[in-house]
Design a protein around this motif. Structure first.
Motif, PDB file in Angstrom:
ATOM      1  N   ARG A  37      30.751  82.230  22.742  1.00 57.44           N
ATOM      2  CA  ARG A  37      30.050  82.737  21.565  1.00 57.44           C
ATOM      3  C   ARG A  37      28.792  81.915  21.295  1.00 57.44           C
ATOM      4  NH1 ARG A  37      34.487  81.195  16.861  1.00 57.44           N
ATOM      5  NH2 ARG A  37      34.127  78.918  16.840  1.00 57.44           N
ATOM      6  N   GLN A  38      27.850  82.558  20.650  1.00 55.72           N
ATOM      7  CA  GLN A  38      26.613  81.883  20.320  1.00 55.72           C
ATOM      8  C   GLN A  38      26.164  82.321  18.932  1.00 55.72           C
ATOM      9  OE1 GLN A  38      23.506  82.265  23.266  1.00 55.72           O
ATOM     10  NE2 GLN A  38      22.416  80.496  22.452  1.00 55.72           N
ATOM     11  N   ALA A  59      39.454  76.846  22.600  1.00 58.18           N
ATOM     12  CA  ALA A  59      38.739  75.807  21.872  1.00 58.18           C
ATOM     13  C   ALA A  59      39.587  75.376  20.674  1.00 58.18           C
ATOM     14  CB  ALA A  59      37.395  76.342  21.398  1.00 58.18           C
ATOM     15  N   ASP A  60      39.468  74.118  20.284  1.00 60.38           N
ATOM     16  CA  ASP A  60      40.273  73.612  19.170  1.00 60.38           C
ATOM     17  C   ASP A  60      40.068  74.431  17.903  1.00 60.38           C
ATOM     18  OD1 ASP A  60      39.984  70.080  20.045  1.00 60.38           O
ATOM     19  OD2 ASP A  60      41.368  71.635  20.720  1.00 60.38           O
ATOM     20  N   SER A  61      38.858  74.913  17.717  1.00 63.32           N
ATOM     21  CA  SER A  61      38.532  75.626  16.478  1.00 63.32           C
ATOM     22  C   SER A  61      39.228  76.980  16.364  1.00 63.32           C
ATOM     23  CB  SER A  61      37.023  75.815  16.368  1.00 63.32           C
ATOM     24  OG  SER A  61      36.539  76.562  17.466  1.00 63.32           O
ATOM     25  N   VAL A  62      39.753  77.501  17.465  1.00 61.46           N
ATOM     26  CA  VAL A  62      40.380  78.832  17.418  1.00 61.46           C
ATOM     27  C   VAL A  62      41.863  78.803  17.771  1.00 61.46           C
ATOM     28  CG1 VAL A  62      38.159  79.863  18.025  1.00 61.46           C
ATOM     29  CG2 VAL A  62      39.900  79.542  19.803  1.00 61.46           C
ATOM     30  N   PRO A  86      34.124  82.630   8.253  1.00 64.02           N
ATOM     31  CA  PRO A  86      32.666  82.834   8.346  1.00 64.02           C
ATOM     32  C   PRO A  86      32.059  82.073   9.517  1.00 64.02           C
ATOM     33  CG  PRO A  86      33.306  82.526   6.064  1.00 64.02           C
ATOM     34  CD  PRO A  86      34.541  82.272   6.884  1.00 64.02           C
ATOM     35  N   GLU A  87      32.590  80.899   9.829  1.00 63.20           N
ATOM     36  CA  GLU A  87      32.030  80.108  10.938  1.00 63.20           C
ATOM     37  C   GLU A  87      32.348  80.689  12.313  1.00 63.20           C
ATOM     38  OE1 GLU A  87      34.033  79.020   8.473  1.00 63.20           O
ATOM     39  OE2 GLU A  87      35.467  77.511   9.209  1.00 63.20           O
ATOM     40  N   ASP A  88      33.185  81.725  12.373  1.00 68.01           N
ATOM     41  CA  ASP A  88      33.413  82.422  13.643  1.00 68.01           C
ATOM     42  C   ASP A  88      32.304  83.426  13.939  1.00 68.01           C
ATOM     43  OD1 ASP A  88      36.902  82.549  12.798  1.00 68.01           O
ATOM     44  OD2 ASP A  88      35.937  81.201  14.243  1.00 68.01           O
ATOM     45  N   VAL A 120      30.063  89.580  16.091  1.00 68.01           N
ATOM     46  CA  VAL A 120      31.200  89.418  15.186  1.00 68.01           C
ATOM     47  C   VAL A 120      30.687  88.699  13.949  1.00 68.01           C
ATOM     48  CG1 VAL A 120      33.401  88.242  14.804  1.00 68.01           C
ATOM     49  CG2 VAL A 120      32.931  89.355  17.000  1.00 68.01           C
ATOM     50  N   THR A 121      30.956  89.276  12.796  1.00 66.03           N
ATOM     51  CA  THR A 121      30.526  88.659  11.552  1.00 66.03           C
ATOM     52  C   THR A 121      31.707  88.579  10.600  1.00 66.03           C
ATOM     53  OG1 THR A 121      28.304  89.584  11.797  1.00 66.03           O
ATOM     54  CG2 THR A 121      28.913  88.751   9.625  1.00 66.03           C
TER      55      THR A 121
END
Length: 124
Positions: A37-38, A59-62, A86-88, A120-121
């Motif tokens: 993702r970017q 990834a740790d964040s997901v 939101p940070e995704d 993706v928002t």
């Protein structure tokens, strides 16, 4: 080789989306597939990857929120995203690399083929 992502959209925080990546002109079982993702102003980062024999990386964040899977009968890989934040929010890309069994890599430069991405928002 063609990779086409679908399933992106706008979803409220805490919601879910399922992304799909359809591959064509590829010997699908020979390829590991990754989701990256970017976000605006940021570099492309790995989200999740799956090898041709089902080994996965997150990834740790997901971790605990996203699940990657593949269906060789449909030459497709999926990313189930739950409890979105939101940070995704980002453009999500799928990518493919010709890899031996069990060779999991979560590095952008290791992937040879890329789709065009799907937005993706996650709204707050």
């Amino acid at each position: 080789v063609k990779l086409v992502e679908s399933g992106g959209g706008l979803v409220p925080a805490g919601g879910s989306l399922r992304l799909s990546c359809a591959a064509s002109a590829i010997t699908f079982p020979a390829y590991a597939i990754g989701w990256f993702r970017q976000a605006p102003g940021k570099g492309r980062e790995p989200v999740s990857c799956i090898t041709n024999d089902g080994i996965t990386y997150y990834a740790d964040s997901v971790k605990g929120r996203f699940t990657i899977s593949r269906d060789s009968t449909k030459n497709s890989v999926y990313l189930q995203m739950n409890r979105l934040r939101p940070e995704d929010s980002a453009v999500y890309y799928c990518a493919a690399r010709d890899a031996p069994l069990g060779d999991i890599r979560a590095v952008v430069s290791e992937y040879e083929y890329w789709g065009r991405g799907t937005q993706v928002t996650g709204s707050s």
